[in-house]
Scaffold this active site. Structure first.
Site, PDB file in Angstrom:
ATOM      1  N   ASP A 221       0.841  -1.284   0.068  1.00 38.66           N
ATOM      2  CA  ASP A 221       0.116  -0.069  -0.017  1.00 38.66           C
ATOM      3  C   ASP A 221       0.881   1.332  -0.004  1.00 38.66           C
ATOM      4  OD1 ASP A 221      -1.753   2.109   0.513  1.00 38.66           O
ATOM      5  OD2 ASP A 221      -2.971   0.735   1.864  1.00 38.66           O
ATOM      6  N   HIS A 222       0.785   2.072  -1.108  1.00 39.29           N
ATOM      7  CA  HIS A 222       1.735   3.037  -1.247  1.00 39.29           C
ATOM      8  C   HIS A 222       1.466   4.388  -0.222  1.00 39.29           C
ATOM      9  CE1 HIS A 222       5.132   4.949  -3.059  1.00 39.29           C
ATOM     10  NE2 HIS A 222       4.563   5.311  -4.055  1.00 39.29           N
ATOM     11  N   ARG A 223       0.318   4.092   0.445  1.00 42.43           N
ATOM     12  CA  ARG A 223      -0.266   5.073   1.461  1.00 42.43           C
ATOM     13  C   ARG A 223       0.852   4.941   2.874  1.00 42.43           C
ATOM     14  NH1 ARG A 223      -6.278   4.069   1.830  1.00 42.43           N
ATOM     15  NH2 ARG A 223      -5.371   2.023   1.947  1.00 42.43           N
TER      16      ARG A 223
END
Length: 513
Positions: free
Chosen positions: A485-487
């Site tokens: 998850d790039h967040r």
């Protein structure tokens, strides 16, 4: 000599206590006869009310949200001519014909305002239908408004004179009614300016009140075809009609389309709502087909994976690791009667990496602004079964030996294939491993299993020539794919995790310690 004239709400048909949704003028504005001053909306129609007199607006007597009826004062106008006549809609005296026989009554396009060559987008009646006075018969749409046209008289539809896509003007024949109204009904139908205004749905953006946010106050623009009641429903739910795929004629948006759109937003967690629908195709026209219902597992996992894919900004990072040492040790144990799959080594190596990179063993909280770091080490292991993919959880992996894990994996796999897993067996993972090593393939991109933030995909190992600085050496390499998850995890953190995992898997001593 100037005078103040009160402008009252005229007869707008069979409507009572209609809501003011827009005020189109301000005090001090100079207006001409027939300029629109307010917009009203009922559950059936939206209509702009014109002024019967010219002058300067001296006062406004209504507010947005007010419910008004015929005779209520809308505003005051300062007029230069005290004797200025107010153009009123005169009621025609009822003069029913004594003739008992039916008459054919033409129904034409009434005065619908400043519109020319307006397109027919919906025909609401069929030949033979019995209509009551003011029943809607067609829907017209220009680049500014959508409006339903009512019939001025009751009767049975004897013929339709328009088709979808036709462009109509004032006075054009729409249909013919077989009516007992006789001559009087006929005379009314050919004087459209005297009829009740068309039920108009303005597509202009209404003024937002201070307490209304922008997304819910605007009437959606675009090419969406929808009736006034549907547009009102869209505004109440805060739905942008331009993002809703209509299933009615000419892609007209229906009640079910709005509700389905809202349901999709809710079930998908608020994302991916603008994705267009997949076209419905009758595949049987191309050849023989067979219907096979999806299993319960397919349905559940499909919805979950769709939500994960739509809500998580995925990044997938690939690597290959030298597992010569690990495989040599595994074969030694096999010769001693201890059967260990490569997966148990990978599980132990992942735990070692998670301890050094705790961000990968976390979840975002509901607000999306905080990380929940997990101090326990439970791994979800994706398993293939006859009914579909399941992900049971192996708990406390850090506290178990390689042989313990091998035994538990075998038992869990058997329960999964036999459908004996309980809901609790598939809850509580902090990180997931999906291994296709026993099936094949060189790489794949696994979908993060929310609310986790990362997943490791494992493909089949193969021997490759690897340059050692002097020679190409046959080396057993294991392809890995890390999706995250790039967040929560950026590329540098993902790269460091993969490098650390690579190092652990290459040196069997780190796994055994």
């Amino acid at each position: 000599m100037s005078s103040i004239k009160n402008i009252e709400l005229p007869d707008i048909g069979d409507f009572d206590e209609v809501e003011v949704i827009e005020i189109l003028v301000s005090v001090g504005d100079k207006i001409e006869v027939d300029d629109s001053i307010i917009t009203l909306e009922s559950d059936k129609a939206s209509m702009e009310i014109p002024t019967p007199s010219a002058g300067i607006v001296s006062s406004i007597n209504v507010n947005i949200g007010d419910k008004i009826k015929q005779g209520d004062v809308v505003l005051g106008i300062e007029s230069d001519q005290a004797g200025d006549e107010k153009t009123e809609k005169t009621e025609k005296t009822e003069n029913k014909s004594s003739e008992s026989e039916s008459k054919i009554v033409p129904v034409v396009v009434p005065d619908i305002g400043d519109f020319d060559a307006v397109e027919v987008i919906e025909i609401l009646v069929n030949v033979g239908d019995e209509l009551n006075e003011e029943d809607s018969i067609i829907t017209l749409e220009s680049d500014k408004a959508s409006m339903e046209i009512p019939t001025p008289v009751a009767g049975k539809v004897s013929s339709l004179k328009v088709s979808l896509g036709d462009k109509l003007n004032l006075g054009d024949l729409i249909l013919e009614l077989e009516s007992a109204g006789g001559e009087n009904a006929t005379s009314e139908s050919v004087e459209p300016a005297e009829r009740t205004p068309a039920k108009q749905a303005s597509v202009a953006t209404p003024a937002a009140s201070p307490s209304t946010n922008e997304s819910t106050s605007k009437t959606p623009k675009g090419d969406s075809h929808a009736s006034p009641s549907i547009r009102k429903l869209a505004r109440e739910l805060g739905v942008d009609l331009s993002k809703v795929s209509g299933t009615g004629q000419k892609n007209r948006v229906l009640d079910g389309d709005i509700k389905g759109y809202v349901k999709q937003i809710i079930t998908s967690g608020g994302s991916g709502s603008a994705i267009p629908k997949v076209p419905v195709i009758d595949f049987s026209k191309f050849g023989e087909t067979e219907i096979q219902p999806l299993s319960r597992i397919n349905k559940l996992s499909g919805k979950h994976l769709t939500a994960c894919w739509l809500n998580i900004p995925h990044v997938t990072q690939f690597d290959e690791v030298n597992i010569d040492q690990m495989e040599a040790f595994r074969q030694e144990q096999k010769a001693k009667g201890v059967k260990l799959t490569p997966l148990v080594f990978i599980m132990k190596a992942v735990i070692q990496a998670l301890k050094q990179h705790p961000r990968f063993n976390s979840s975002l909280d509901e607000s999306g602004e905080n990380l929940i770091i997990k101090k326990y080490f439970n791994l979800g292991i994706a398993m293939d079964t006859p009914n579909g993919l399941v992900v049971p959880v192996i708990r406390d992996v850090d506290q178990k030996s390689l042989t313990d894990l091998a035994t538990e994996l075998a038992e869990t796999s058997a329960n999964a294939r036999e459908g004996k897993l309980k809901p609790g067996d598939m809850q509580g993972a902090g990180f997931t491993i999906s291994s296709l090593g026993g099936i094949g393939g060189t790489q794949f991109t696994p979908i993060v299993n929310a609310p986790e933030v990362a997943i490791l995909g494992v493909s089949r190992s193969q021997t490759k020539p690897v340059w050692d600085g002097k020679n190409f050496v046959p080396t057993l390499v294991l392809p890995l794919a890390l999706s995250y998850d790039h967040r929560v995890i950026d590329g540098a953190q993902g790269g460091r995790f993969m490098a650390n995992l690579n190092s652990i898997l290459q040196d069997i001593r780190e796994i055994l310690l």
